[in-house]
Motif scaffolding. Structure first.
Motif, short mmCIF file in Angstrom:
data_model
loop_
_atom_site.label_atom_id
_atom_site.label_comp_id
_atom_site.label_asym_id
_atom_site.label_seq_id
_atom_site.Cartn_x
_atom_site.Cartn_y
_atom_site.Cartn_z
N UNK A 135 -4.05 118.68 -47.96
CA UNK A 135 -4.09 117.46 -47.16
C UNK A 135 -2.82 117.33 -46.33
N UNK A 136 -1.69 117.69 -46.92
CA UNK A 136 -0.42 117.66 -46.20
C UNK A 136 -0.47 118.61 -45.01
N UNK A 137 -1.02 119.81 -45.25
CA UNK A 137 -1.14 120.82 -44.19
C UNK A 137 -2.00 120.30 -43.05
N UNK A 138 -3.11 119.65 -43.39
CA UNK A 138 -3.99 119.16 -42.33
C UNK A 138 -3.32 118.06 -41.52
N UNK A 139 -2.67 117.12 -42.18
CA UNK A 139 -1.99 116.04 -41.46
C UNK A 139 -0.96 116.60 -40.49
N UNK A 140 -0.23 117.59 -40.95
CA UNK A 140 0.78 118.22 -40.09
C UNK A 140 0.10 118.94 -38.92
N UNK A 156 -6.70 120.95 -34.90
CA UNK A 156 -5.72 121.56 -35.80
C UNK A 156 -4.91 122.60 -35.04
N UNK A 157 -3.62 122.65 -35.37
CA UNK A 157 -2.73 123.66 -34.79
C UNK A 157 -1.56 123.89 -35.73
N UNK A 158 -1.02 125.10 -35.70
CA UNK A 158 0.21 125.39 -36.43
C UNK A 158 1.16 126.10 -35.48
N UNK A 159 2.24 126.64 -36.02
CA UNK A 159 3.26 127.26 -35.17
C UNK A 159 2.76 128.51 -34.45
N UNK A 160 1.67 129.10 -34.94
CA UNK A 160 1.14 130.33 -34.33
C UNK A 160 -0.11 130.09 -33.50
N UNK A 161 -0.46 128.84 -33.28
CA UNK A 161 -1.71 128.53 -32.58
C UNK A 161 -1.64 128.81 -31.09
N UNK A 162 -2.75 129.32 -30.55
CA UNK A 162 -2.90 129.49 -29.11
C UNK A 162 -3.71 128.31 -28.57
N UNK A 163 -3.75 128.21 -27.25
CA UNK A 163 -4.66 127.27 -26.61
C UNK A 163 -5.83 128.07 -26.07
#
Length: 320
Positions: free
Chosen positions: A83-88, A126-133
């Motif tokens: 849940x923490x991961x998703x919120x971030x 959802x996105x993280x530090x490695x996400x593309x657009x």
């Protein structure tokens, strides 16, 4: 008395089907460690159910410790960090979606481009530090390869400034073939979660052509209202006029052959992309997209096995 027994059996069967659907829905997104909210589970169910039956079935799964509830999220994993991961990830996605809107407003200016939408993980918020657009692009009929070539010539420049991850234009279709060929749970979810940015009438036609998705996601509505109307721009009209002739037909076919040939060589050489998977592209006159054999088919099989094991676990738990 007999009618009462029949009614109870029907209710039990309905609840069982609802529980199975909930587990299958959570299992799909669990492959990405992505928990869902109450509303999201309901939207992605493969059948329609009343809210009362849905809530009762979900509560039973929680009681039997097959589904876990953290804050506003539900997951198959008993791990609060999911849940923490998703919120971030949701917070990071908000910023990238705003950036994608700006980029989409620029990309729609290219010749023969009729619709731009956000796809991939960003379209699921959802996105993280490695996400593309990732962008989903619809072009004028029989001009896909001209449009794609113009856009990818520009993308070459983005590598010089390290902005290539903001311009992942990896899925193209044209107005001559708006219907997605592969019809399965993966493509249904991908179509249903696209965030249209530009070209409202184009996306209206696209969703009409892909009404088959309602067979997989009967509760999910398409997001037509988010797309902006297509504006006429003199320079775009002028550029298109240069290729709206037999020469343009010929050049589009040539570019298709050249591009697909290059991609076939990459696949034969087993060249890997930045994610470590073999680079491949399915190409025809009316579409250019990642080859379904390399990802989509494997994903669906993985999902099928996961659901089968989960339902077996559910039956064993209920039999105890």
């Amino acid at each position: 008395m007999k009618s009462t027994v029949i009614l109870v059996e029907k209710n039990n069967k309905r609840l069982l089907n609802t529980r199975n659907n909930i587990l299958a829905t959570l299992a799909y997104f669990d492959m990405w460690d992505y928990p869902l909210t109450y509303g999201e589970i309901f939207l992605f169910l493969e059948n329609k159910y009343g809210r009362h039956d849905f809530t009762e079935a979900l509560d039973q799964l929680i009681v039997n410790k097959l589904v876990f509830h953290f804050d506003r999220f539900y997951s198959l994993k008993n791990d609060y960090m999911i849940a923490v991961r998703r919120n971030k990830g949701n917070k990071k996605a908000a910023g990238l979606i705003n950036k994608a809107k700006e980029i989409g407003a620029f990309l729609i200016r290219f010749p023969f481009v009729r619709g731009i939408g956000i796809s991939g993980s960003l379209s699921k918020n959802f996105a993280d530090d490695n996400s593309d657009i990732d962008f989903f692009i619809i072009t004028e009929r029989n001009r896909l390869w001209l449009a794609r070539t113009f856009m990818h010539m520009f993308k070459k420049l983005t590598f010089l400034v390290g902005k290539q991850h903001n311009y992942c234009m990896n899925y193209y279709i044209d107005e001559a073939q708006l219907q997605i060929v592969e019809k399965n749970i993966y493509t249904a979810i991908e179509v249903a979660t696209i965030i249209p940015l530009e070209g409202d009438l184009t996306f209206e036609s696209f969703y009409k052509s892909n009404a088959w998705t309602s067979g997989f996601l009967p509760n999910k509505c398409m997001r037509l209202a988010t797309a902006k109307p297509l504006k006429k721009r003199w320079y775009k009209t002028f550029a298109e006029s240069l290729f709206n002739n037999p020469f343009g037909d010929w050049l589009d076919n040539v570019l298709m052959k050249i591009t697909s040939g290059r991609w076939n060589k990459k696949t034969e050489m087993k060249k890997l992309n930045m994610r470590g998977t073999v680079m491949s592209m399915a190409a025809s006159k009316h579409f250019a997209k990642p080859s379904p054999e390399n990802f989509q088919i494997k994903l669906i099989e993985k999902y099928r096995i996961k659901v089968s094991m989960l339902l077996q676990q559910f039956e064993e738990r209920m039999a105890q």
